[in-house]
Design a protein around this motif. Structure first.
Motif, PDB file in Angstrom:
ATOM      1  N   ARG A 206       0.828  -1.317   0.002  1.00 46.19           N
ATOM      2  CA  ARG A 206       0.061   0.042  -0.002  1.00 46.19           C
ATOM      3  C   ARG A 206       1.006   1.215   0.099  1.00 46.19           C
ATOM      4  O   ARG A 206       1.917   1.397   0.708  1.00 46.19           O
ATOM      5  CB  ARG A 206      -0.852  -0.003   1.087  1.00 46.19           C
ATOM      6  N   THR A 209      -3.148   5.243   0.695  1.00 48.70           N
ATOM      7  CA  THR A 209      -4.558   4.410   0.806  1.00 48.70           C
ATOM      8  C   THR A 209      -4.468   3.614  -0.499  1.00 48.70           C
ATOM      9  O   THR A 209      -5.494   2.919  -0.587  1.00 48.70           O
ATOM     10  CB  THR A 209      -5.502   5.193   0.921  1.00 48.70           C
ATOM     11  N   ARG A 211      -3.888   0.688  -2.697  1.00 49.04           N
ATOM     12  CA  ARG A 211      -3.700  -0.753  -2.378  1.00 49.04           C
ATOM     13  C   ARG A 211      -3.220  -1.684  -3.511  1.00 49.04           C
ATOM     14  O   ARG A 211      -4.117  -1.313  -4.781  1.00 49.04           O
ATOM     15  CB  ARG A 211      -4.838  -1.516  -1.629  1.00 49.04           C
TER      16      ARG A 211
END
Length: 254
Positions: A206, A209, A211
């Motif tokens: 990650r 935020t 991923r």
């Protein structure tokens, strides 16, 4: 095999290629500086290694190989021609005494003349997007991959929360070296913020935020049981085993 670049227009001398990375573009510090119209500061890169020559094309840049548009990382072979705007560059064997004329290949089944087919390189690793605009997209890792907000990042994430140079991934055998490059919001491996760590197939990576999952194409994903979960189950298994043993002893004693 030593390779060289030849410029059919004759506007510059031939260039021998040693192992390394060659930046081609209009930037003053480019290894192959081109001043023609339509050439971007970093138009493409040539990656020369023991396995041959590959061209890496940044997102949104138009590059032709044998007059066919390509994207990502593409393997090249002798006599291939790169097209960058109006500029043409040929890749040749440096041992050749003269530049041979282009020889078309004939398809025996179709009976027509075809250009050299482009052969994509199968990456050992790839990143698959799990969130945001990158969801469902795959990004191959053939060599070191810079991640960031900058226009020349190999994996560009145009978000203010992502640093210009956020992280770097470098394949190394069966692992990938994951490095945070001093980002403001961090690089995370399986939920843990890291500065430098080794990632493997199936790991979640990650950037702030955003991923991604690290994959080895063609390899199945295995569900792994955490050590904590295993420890939690052992007392129940032990109690069950004791109960069974006590029941067997009771029936045998009757």
């Amino acid at each position: 095999m030593m390779m060289k670049l030849v410029f059919p227009a004759g506007d510059r001398p031939q260039m021998l290629l040693d192992q390394g990375v060659y930046r081609i573009g209009s930037a003053a510090d480019a290894d192959v500086a081109l001043a023609a119209d339509g050439i971007e500061p970093l138009h493409c890169e040539l990656q020369v290694g023991t396995q041959g020559v590959q061209v890496r094309v940044p997102n949104g840049i138009r590059v032709l190989v044998n007059e066919r548009p390509v994207a990502g990382l593409i393997a090249l072979r002798t006599d291939d021609t790169l097209g960058l705007a109006s500029t043409r560059i040929r890749l040749l064997d440096a041992a050749a005494e003269a530049v041979p004329a282009a020889q078309p290949s004939r398809n025996a089944n179709a009976g027509d003349v075809n250009a050299t087919m482009v052969r994509p390189v199968m990456p050992r690793f790839a990143l698959r997007g799990l969130s945001g605009e990158q969801f469902g997209r795959s990004f191959p890792l053939h060599a070191s991959l810079n991640v960031g907000r900058a226009d020349d990042a190999g994996l560009r994430i145009p978000l203010d929360s992502i640093s210009r140079l956020h992280a770097r991934l470098t394949p190394a055998g069966d692992e990938v070296l994951l490095e945070d490059m001093g980002s403001a919001n961090g690089t995370w491996l399986n939920g843990k913020r890291i500065t430098r760590a080794q990632a493997v197939h199936g790991d979640e990576i990650r950037f702030d935020t955003q991923r991604f999952q690290l994959l080895m194409p063609g390899q199945p994903l295995q569900t792994q049981v955490s050590a904590t979960s295993s420890r939690r189950r052992w007392p129940w298994l032990a109690a069950l085993a004791l109960a069974v043993a006590a029941g067997v002893a009771f029936w045998l004693s009757r």
